[in-house]
Design a protein around this motif. Structure first.
Motif, PDB file in Angstrom:
ATOM      1  N   LEU A  14     -26.820 113.796 -26.605  1.00 48.72           N
ATOM      2  CA  LEU A  14     -27.992 113.056 -27.089  1.00 48.72           C
ATOM      3  C   LEU A  14     -27.926 111.580 -26.731  1.00 48.72           C
ATOM      4  CD1 LEU A  14     -28.621 114.681 -30.569  1.00 48.72           C
ATOM      5  CD2 LEU A  14     -30.023 114.856 -28.516  1.00 48.72           C
ATOM      6  N   SER A  15     -26.752 110.985 -26.801  1.00 52.16           N
ATOM      7  CA  SER A  15     -26.649 109.572 -26.437  1.00 52.16           C
ATOM      8  C   SER A  15     -26.825 109.365 -24.941  1.00 52.16           C
ATOM      9  CB  SER A  15     -25.325 108.995 -26.915  1.00 52.16           C
ATOM     10  OG  SER A  15     -24.248 109.692 -26.327  1.00 52.16           O
ATOM     11  N   SER A  16     -26.342 110.296 -24.119  1.00 50.46           N
ATOM     12  CA  SER A  16     -26.573 110.154 -22.679  1.00 50.46           C
ATOM     13  C   SER A  16     -28.037 110.404 -22.318  1.00 50.46           C
ATOM     14  CB  SER A  16     -25.661 111.090 -21.890  1.00 50.46           C
ATOM     15  OG  SER A  16     -25.924 112.420 -22.228  1.00 50.46           O
ATOM     16  N   LEU A  17     -28.700 111.318 -23.025  1.00 53.91           N
ATOM     17  CA  LEU A  17     -30.136 111.507 -22.810  1.00 53.91           C
ATOM     18  C   LEU A  17     -30.927 110.281 -23.264  1.00 53.91           C
ATOM     19  CD1 LEU A  17     -30.696 115.224 -23.823  1.00 53.91           C
ATOM     20  CD2 LEU A  17     -30.876 114.219 -21.546  1.00 53.91           C
ATOM     21  N   GLY A  18     -30.501 109.667 -24.362  1.00 57.08           N
ATOM     22  CA  GLY A  18     -31.151 108.439 -24.805  1.00 57.08           C
ATOM     23  C   GLY A  18     -30.974 107.315 -23.811  1.00 57.08           C
ATOM     24  N   LEU A  26     -32.628  96.341 -23.471  1.00 56.88           N
ATOM     25  CA  LEU A  26     -31.207  96.335 -23.147  1.00 56.88           C
ATOM     26  C   LEU A  26     -30.364  96.681 -24.370  1.00 56.88           C
ATOM     27  CD1 LEU A  26     -29.086  95.780 -20.964  1.00 56.88           C
ATOM     28  CD2 LEU A  26     -29.169  93.376 -21.596  1.00 56.88           C
ATOM     29  N   ILE A  27     -30.819  96.301 -25.552  1.00 56.04           N
ATOM     30  CA  ILE A  27     -30.048  96.591 -26.758  1.00 56.04           C
ATOM     31  C   ILE A  27     -30.017  98.088 -27.039  1.00 56.04           C
ATOM     32  CG2 ILE A  27     -31.944  96.249 -28.385  1.00 56.04           C
ATOM     33  CD1 ILE A  27     -28.390  95.094 -28.994  1.00 56.04           C
ATOM     34  N   SER A  28     -31.083  98.815 -26.725  1.00 55.05           N
ATOM     35  CA  SER A  28     -31.058 100.266 -26.925  1.00 55.05           C
ATOM     36  C   SER A  28     -30.114 100.940 -25.943  1.00 55.05           C
ATOM     37  CB  SER A  28     -32.464 100.848 -26.816  1.00 55.05           C
ATOM     38  OG  SER A  28     -32.963 100.692 -25.518  1.00 55.05           O
ATOM     39  N   ALA A  29     -30.033 100.419 -24.718  1.00 57.60           N
ATOM     40  CA  ALA A  29     -29.078 100.957 -23.757  1.00 57.60           C
ATOM     41  C   ALA A  29     -27.642 100.695 -24.207  1.00 57.60           C
ATOM     42  CB  ALA A  29     -29.325 100.354 -22.375  1.00 57.60           C
ATOM     43  N   LEU A  30     -27.403  99.517 -24.756  1.00 58.41           N
ATOM     44  CA  LEU A  30     -26.066  99.205 -25.253  1.00 58.41           C
ATOM     45  C   LEU A  30     -25.696 100.069 -26.452  1.00 58.41           C
ATOM     46  CD1 LEU A  30     -26.039  95.313 -25.011  1.00 58.41           C
ATOM     47  CD2 LEU A  30     -24.817  96.935 -23.573  1.00 58.41           C
ATOM     48  N   LEU A  31     -26.654 100.340 -27.327  1.00 62.22           N
ATOM     49  CA  LEU A  31     -26.383 101.216 -28.466  1.00 62.22           C
ATOM     50  C   LEU A  31     -26.087 102.644 -28.020  1.00 62.22           C
ATOM     51  CD1 LEU A  31     -28.933  99.995 -31.130  1.00 62.22           C
ATOM     52  CD2 LEU A  31     -26.458  99.878 -31.242  1.00 62.22           C
ATOM     53  N   MET A  36     -21.935 106.811 -27.109  1.00 65.56           N
ATOM     54  CA  MET A  36     -21.159 107.654 -26.204  1.00 65.56           C
ATOM     55  C   MET A  36     -19.668 107.392 -26.362  1.00 65.56           C
ATOM     56  SD  MET A  36     -23.487 107.461 -22.778  1.00 65.56           S
ATOM     57  CE  MET A  36     -22.386 108.381 -21.746  1.00 65.56           C
ATOM     58  N   MET A  37     -19.302 106.125 -26.484  1.00 64.60           N
ATOM     59  CA  MET A  37     -17.894 105.793 -26.680  1.00 64.60           C
ATOM     60  C   MET A  37     -17.372 106.308 -28.019  1.00 64.60           C
ATOM     61  SD  MET A  37     -16.420 104.323 -24.251  1.00 64.60           S
ATOM     62  CE  MET A  37     -16.708 103.494 -22.749  1.00 64.60           C
ATOM     63  N   LEU A  38     -18.195 106.219 -29.050  1.00 60.69           N
ATOM     64  CA  LEU A  38     -17.782 106.717 -30.352  1.00 60.69           C
ATOM     65  C   LEU A  38     -17.646 108.235 -30.354  1.00 60.69           C
ATOM     66  CD1 LEU A  38     -17.185 105.944 -33.298  1.00 60.69           C
ATOM     67  CD2 LEU A  38     -19.594 106.339 -33.764  1.00 60.69           C
ATOM     68  N   SER A  39     -18.556 108.920 -29.663  1.00 55.66           N
ATOM     69  CA  SER A  39     -18.457 110.376 -29.612  1.00 55.66           C
ATOM     70  C   SER A  39     -17.286 110.831 -28.745  1.00 55.66           C
ATOM     71  CB  SER A  39     -19.761 110.984 -29.103  1.00 55.66           C
ATOM     72  OG  SER A  39     -19.998 110.613 -27.776  1.00 55.66           O
ATOM     73  N   MET A  40     -16.751 109.985 -27.884  1.00 54.92           N
ATOM     74  CA  MET A  40     -15.532 110.324 -27.151  1.00 54.92           C
ATOM     75  C   MET A  40     -14.282 109.875 -27.891  1.00 54.92           C
ATOM     76  SD  MET A  40     -16.586 109.805 -23.125  1.00 54.92           S
ATOM     77  CE  MET A  40     -15.933 108.204 -23.073  1.00 54.92           C
ATOM     78  N   ALA A  68     -14.406  97.952 -26.867  1.00 56.71           N
ATOM     79  CA  ALA A  68     -14.660  96.614 -27.393  1.00 56.71           C
ATOM     80  C   ALA A  68     -14.954  95.626 -26.264  1.00 56.71           C
ATOM     81  CB  ALA A  68     -13.468  96.144 -28.221  1.00 56.71           C
ATOM     82  N   CYS A  69     -14.241  95.765 -25.156  1.00 60.96           N
ATOM     83  CA  CYS A  69     -14.522  94.906 -23.996  1.00 60.96           C
ATOM     84  C   CYS A  69     -15.906  95.181 -23.430  1.00 60.96           C
ATOM     85  CB  CYS A  69     -13.470  95.123 -22.918  1.00 60.96           C
ATOM     86  SG  CYS A  69     -11.837  94.550 -23.365  1.00 60.96           S
ATOM     87  N   GLU A  70     -16.286  96.450 -23.393  1.00 64.32           N
ATOM     88  CA  GLU A  70     -17.615  96.817 -22.901  1.00 64.32           C
ATOM     89  C   GLU A  70     -18.704  96.277 -23.813  1.00 64.32           C
ATOM     90  OE1 GLU A  70     -21.061  99.405 -23.406  1.00 64.32           O
ATOM     91  OE2 GLU A  70     -19.242  99.888 -24.499  1.00 64.32           O
ATOM     92  N   ALA A  71     -18.476  96.333 -25.122  1.00 67.62           N
ATOM     93  CA  ALA A  71     -19.475  95.830 -26.071  1.00 67.62           C
ATOM     94  C   ALA A  71     -19.604  94.315 -25.971  1.00 67.62           C
ATOM     95  CB  ALA A  71     -19.090  96.236 -27.490  1.00 67.62           C
ATOM     96  N   GLY A  72     -18.498  93.627 -25.821  1.00 68.89           N
ATOM     97  CA  GLY A  72     -18.541  92.173 -25.681  1.00 68.89           C
ATOM     98  C   GLY A  72     -19.242  91.737 -24.408  1.00 68.89           C
ATOM     99  N   THR A  73     -18.963  92.429 -23.318  1.00 66.65           N
ATOM    100  CA  THR A  73     -19.626  92.118 -22.053  1.00 66.65           C
ATOM    101  C   THR A  73     -21.114  92.423 -22.120  1.00 66.65           C
ATOM    102  OG1 THR A  73     -17.583  92.670 -20.908  1.00 66.65           O
ATOM    103  CG2 THR A  73     -19.560  92.546 -19.580  1.00 66.65           C
ATOM    104  N   GLY A  74     -21.454  93.529 -22.760  1.00 69.30           N
ATOM    105  CA  GLY A  74     -22.863  93.890 -22.897  1.00 69.30           C
ATOM    106  C   GLY A  74     -23.633  92.899 -23.740  1.00 69.30           C
TER     107      GLY A  74
END
Length: 98
Positions: A14-18, A26-31, A36-40, A68-74
């Motif tokens: 569902l997160s990859s489909l979203g 951009l914030i919806s793409a980051l969420l 996806m990271m949380l589900s992994m 965390a690095c990905e979230a900070g960069t995003g």
């Protein structure tokens, strides 16, 4: 397949489909990327407990660090694009105009 595994697979799907179909802000793409990271992350932290292998206990921590690095960069990209373009709409961002 157990219901727990099905819920992890469906959350990732569902997160990859979203991420694929809901690309307006951009914030919806980051969420979607964070979900996806949380589900992994959750299955990676449960897997060593189920299999009783202590050698894979460092893997979820490394993934959490990369997340965390990905979230900070995003978020830095979100702030930079909002300052330069005025909004976080993805249709305003064009790499050919930079």
């Amino acid at each position: 397949m157990s219901p727990l595994h099905f819920s992890f697979y469906s959350a990732f799907t569902l997160s990859s489909l979203g991420l694929a179909f809901h690309r307006t802000h951009l914030i919806s793409a980051l969420l979607c990327l964070e979900s996806m990271m949380l589900s992994m992350f959750i299955p990676l932290s449960i897997w060593p407990i189920e299999n009783q292998t202590p050698s894979f206990t460092l893997t979820p921590i490394l993934m959490l660090a990369f997340s965390a690095c990905e979230a900070g960069t995003g978020l830095a990209m979100l702030v930079a694009s909002t300052r330069t373009h005025g909004s976080d709409h993805l249709h305003n961002l064009n790499l050919l105009q930079c």
